[in-house]
Design an enzyme around this catalytic site. Sequence first.
Site, PDB file in Angstrom:
ATOM      1  N   SER A 258       0.846  -1.183   0.000  1.00  0.00           N
ATOM      2  CA  SER A 258       0.000   0.000   0.000  1.00  0.00           C
ATOM      3  C   SER A 258       0.886   1.240   0.000  1.00  0.00           C
ATOM      4  O   SER A 258       2.120   1.148  -0.001  1.00  0.00           O
ATOM      5  CB  SER A 258      -0.913   0.010   1.238  1.00  0.00           C
ATOM      6  N   LYS A 259       0.261   2.403   0.032  1.00  0.00           N
ATOM      7  CA  LYS A 259       0.997   3.663  -0.032  1.00  0.00           C
ATOM      8  C   LYS A 259       1.970   3.825   1.130  1.00  0.00           C
ATOM      9  O   LYS A 259       2.962   4.539   1.012  1.00  0.00           O
ATOM     10  CB  LYS A 259       0.020   4.836  -0.065  1.00  0.00           C
ATOM     11  N   ARG A 260       1.678   3.187   2.257  1.00  0.00           N
ATOM     12  CA  ARG A 260       2.581   3.350   3.402  1.00  0.00           C
ATOM     13  C   ARG A 260       3.943   2.709   3.149  1.00  0.00           C
ATOM     14  O   ARG A 260       4.910   2.977   3.852  1.00  0.00           O
ATOM     15  CB  ARG A 260       1.956   2.768   4.669  1.00  0.00           C
TER      16      ARG A 260
END
Length: 499
Positions: A258-260
């Site tokens: 994910s973006k994290r």
Amino acid sequence: MNIKKIDKIRLRFAPSPTGYLHIGSARTALFNWLYARKAGGKLIIRIEDTDRSRHIEEAISPILESLKWLGIDWDEGPDAGGDYGPYRQSERTDIYKKYAQKLVDNKKAYICFCSPQELDARRKDARSHGKTFKYDRRCLCLSAEKIAKKIQDREPCTVRILTPDNKILSFKDEVYGNISVSSDTIEDYIILRSNGLPTYNFSVAIDDVLMKITHIIRGEDHLSNTPKQLLVYSALGMDPPVFAHLPMILGSDGQKLSKRHGSVSIESYREEGFLPGAIVNYIALLGWAYDEKSTIFSTEELIEKFSLENINKKGTKFDYKKLLWMNGNYIRKIDDVRLKEMLIGRIHNYMDLLEPSVPLKNSPDMEKTVEKIIPLIKERIGTINESLEWVIPFFTEIKYGRDMIEYFDSKSIDPSMILSKIIQKFAPLKDSFKSSRIEQDLRKTSGEMGIAFRKLAEVLRIALWAKKVSPPLFDTMEILGYEIVIERINNYLEIIASR
């Protein structure tokens, strides 16, 4: 399973326009494309845009552009046309209504007037008693007269599929093998919302049937949707396509990517200076392998070697460092003319955006200078943007950070003495400032001063580059030229003297 090269093989990639194309979706598109091209089949692009709460109209063009940049083309789609359009679900609502009504007429589905508020109340009640909520079919037995009256009164309604009781829903997944689910675990889910739009599992099944899709390759997260879609195929009396679900792509911590975890969109990697061939090569290896040792594949080799049998079940970790290494490998294969064009474009973009960067007074011809720089940096860079760190100082004035100004304070070395000596030594080289002569004189200076050449080079590198690391020193100095070299040395001397 052997792939037969027949025209009837049809696959689809169906993105939802909620943002940029991310790594997981790009891999799905790529695997569908590789299978279609190897089989001599067709790839269809279908835009699934019926979720209006998440829909971003402006995202469609960037998604398609990212696919084209990766080299993934298609045979039918919203921009390519075809015999089975429209290829946007928002333009197919009449089709979904038609088939929902057909299922109602054939007693395979029924109209439901239960409001969201009523359903929420029943769901909370079930939870309070420790039970899992499942729709109780209270609208299934409504009389035709009562249904007609409610519709006449414009009472909001949905359409629910009638899930058969006590039936085993089975299918063979080309990756995960035989899978069976009891129909008793699936409620009579809504296939048509009260606003007339279809739900996901209904619309994709209808589209796959009408578009004659023979193979569905998609992410593992869709495995749980497959039994619900099998109900639609069965209700229509149609055979389901071949399914192949791809393992999840994980971040470095083992959680879903994910973006994290950093950049996840193809657009962001493009902006960072990754090459499309490297991205395609790398994402092809996310869950698929030809053998245990091969890692570099051309697009033609991927098409030739790709097969569903070699897709792994286990989740695969996204390794940014490996992608960076692979991209560097691809950069080193680029011919210098093409690399020069790419670098010049990035340099112009960078200098246009960077306000503090002031071009050098006698900035050299950029094209000729970049030609000279490329051999110095080509083996060192992982992305095109990474090259800016090595290239920009050739074209802009450098700024010394406090760490570089104070760097020699704690060291037993006098940078002023060394740099002053170098200026004297370079005076005769003004008209013949070549790397070989520069090296010769610097090594001679090192010996005369009794200073290790490594230390002398460090002092000079910081004065010329404002960093401890630079491209090869002697070649860098030749490219900068005598005047700029002397100017930077003097600037550094003034700065450390004025503290």
